[in-house]
Design an enzyme around this catalytic site. Structure first.
Site, short mmCIF file in Angstrom:
data_model
loop_
_atom_site.label_atom_id
_atom_site.label_comp_id
_atom_site.label_asym_id
_atom_site.label_seq_id
_atom_site.Cartn_x
_atom_site.Cartn_y
_atom_site.Cartn_z
N PHE A 141 0.86 -1.19 0.00
CA PHE A 141 0.00 0.00 0.00
C PHE A 141 0.89 1.23 0.00
CE2 PHE A 141 -2.28 3.48 2.06
CZ PHE A 141 -3.43 3.52 1.28
N ASP A 226 9.26 2.45 1.29
CA ASP A 226 8.10 3.15 1.83
C ASP A 226 8.07 2.83 3.32
OD1 ASP A 226 5.64 3.96 2.75
OD2 ASP A 226 4.51 3.25 1.01
N LYS A 256 3.17 9.88 8.18
CA LYS A 256 2.45 9.44 9.38
C LYS A 256 3.02 9.99 10.70
CE LYS A 256 -0.52 5.93 7.68
NZ LYS A 256 -0.30 5.22 6.43
C1 LIG Z 1 -0.60 5.50 5.00
C2 LIG Z 1 0.39 5.00 4.02
C3 LIG Z 1 0.60 5.65 2.80
C4 LIG Z 1 -0.23 6.84 2.35
O1 LIG Z 1 -0.13 7.92 3.21
P1 LIG Z 1 -1.25 9.09 3.10
O2 LIG Z 1 -0.76 10.11 4.10
O3 LIG Z 1 -2.55 8.48 3.46
O4 LIG Z 1 -1.22 9.59 1.72
C5 LIG Z 1 1.57 5.15 1.96
N1 LIG Z 1 2.30 4.08 2.29
C6 LIG Z 1 2.13 3.43 3.46
C7 LIG Z 1 2.98 2.26 3.78
C8 LIG Z 1 1.15 3.86 4.36
O5 LIG Z 1 0.96 3.18 5.49
#
Ligand SMILES: *Cc1c(COP(=O)(O)O)cnc(C)c1O
Length: 409
Positions: A141, A226, A256
């Protein structure tokens, strides 16, 4: 304290909000540490922390003070000016990581966008404009922008949004042989979460990360992590990749926990990987705004502390041990425990959405996840006493799940 006049719930669904979320009729008014209080004063133990965002707990006094102080001075100026707060946070981020430079964003998806652009522009600047493919993995994700959903390749997030974009390749998670075979003359970068979050708290073995690094070095491919969810102390190291040796990325997306609840993200890069990003290559109106930078710098100052990271490892160890007991006592409800540090996945037999409700019935907030998991993503400051309370509440949720299953049979 219960105020009878205040409604416990808001009406759902709303007529005026785009109906993209499946919402629970629970509205919170304030928080403190790992507690959230509804509008009518009912306390919940928060073990999702806004999906790994409120890493330092709700209404952290230091962050509140920094935000107030900055709010009285300066909220926003254009990025055509020098923003000292950006210099400060960028210095702290680069000192703490592999990176030499940083681009600030407002969200995780924007950090991913910047990471993808940086990788492609690097090859373009090297005279290899054909190297555009971003290799991603099943169950990943990366956010909800068009590029981010194409990068993760989850069919349910792509459906209806036009043809899949060219330049994105998807492989099974952790299949090194498939990966070797997939890297070719048009490959730009590998994009991976060292610990998958939404996909169901799956941690890539440390040797695989080192293997990815070696493969990227052999083939001139950039390695993008990521760490939006698994980074910033969540696994008990500042970044999850630090658990592996020789597994530094070229580019990394974070967000985050970086603002502890204030929207801020960042794309980090080595000077080499970032060399294509020159004046005019990218930009953002809000990215790196003084409010975000002030809070981000204060949050990072806490997140890098060895005491906090040691605390995360201690609480994670406690959960690991206690959750093993839960699997033994409730083999009909819980099937497996996974993840890393305080990014904990509980794989269930009971449908996870139902289990989240049972947890809420026990006044515990947990997150959902892929592969029929629920996730525990508590504030990193959660105490052992609170972790013990979370276990009691999980136990109660398991009892409810068992009783419901029996009643239905
Ligand atoms: C939450 C998340 C995203 C996206 O972040 P947003 O601030 O919602 O755009 C991307 N990668 C990972 C692994 C995430 O947990």
């Amino acid at each position: 304290m219960t105020d009878k006049t205040a409604p416990a719930t808001v009406s759902v669904p709303s007529d005026h909000i785009m109906a993209v979320y499946s919402r629970t009729p629970l509205a919170f008014e304030r928080g403190e540490g790992a507690r959230l209080y509804t509008t009518d004063g009912v306390a919940y133990l928060d073990c999702m922390a806004g999906i790994a965002v409120n890493a330092l707990g709700h209404a952290n006094p230091k962050l509140v003070q920094v935000l107030k102080d900055q709010a009285e001075k300066l909220w926003h100026v254009s990025n055509i000016f020098t923003i000292p707060g950006q210099e400060k946070l960028a210095r702290a981020l680069t000192e703490a990581t592999f990176a030499d430079e940083v681009f600030f964003t407002n969200s995780g998806a924007e950090a991913i966008e910047c990471a993808i652009k940086t990788a492609r522009k690097y090859h373009w600047a090297n005279g290899q404009p054909e190297r555009i493919d971003i290799i991603g993995f099943e169950g990943s994700f990366h956010g909800r922008t068009i590029a981010a959903v194409n990068a993760s390749g989850n069919p349910s997030y792509l459906e209806g949004f036009g043809p899949p974009l060219p330049g994105f390749v998807h492989l099974p998670y952790g299949d090194h042989e498939a990966l070797k075979a997939a890297i070719g003359p048009t490959t730009a970068a590998i994009l991976i979460e060292p610990v998958q979050g939404e996909g169901g708290a799956r941690a890539l073995p440390d040797v695989c990360l080192a293997g990815l690094r070696a493969l990227c070095d052999e083939t001139g491919t950039l390695l993008i992590y990521d760490e939006i969810q698994c980074g910033l102390g969540r696994t008990g190291k500042l970044f999850a990749y630090e658990w592996a040796t020789d597994a530094r990325p070229d580019i990394m997306a974070v967000a985050k926990a970086l603002g502890g609840g204030f929207p801020v993200g960042a794309c980090l890069a080595t000077a080499e990987a970032g060399k294509g990003m020159v004046v005019g290559s990218h930009g953002s109106t809000y990215g790196g705004n003084p409010l975000a930078m002030a809070v981000g710098a204060a949050a990072l100052e806490e997140l890098v502390k060895p005491e906090l990271l040691a605390h995360v490892r201690e609480v994670a160890g406690y959960f690991t041990q206690q959750l093993a007991g839960l699997v033994e006592r409730f083999p009909d409800v819980v099937s497996d425990i996974r993840g890393k540090g305080l990014l904990i996945g509980i794989k269930l037999h009971t449908p996870n959405r139902e289990f989240m409700q049972y947890a809420r019935d026990a006044h515990l907030l947990i997150a959902g996840g892929g592969d029929n998991c629920v996730r525990l993503l508590p504030p990193l400051t959660l105490t052992i006493a609170e972790a013990s309370e979370a276990m009691e509440k999980l136990e109660r949720a398991c009892e409810i799940a068992r009783a419901r299953t029996k009643a239905a049979a």
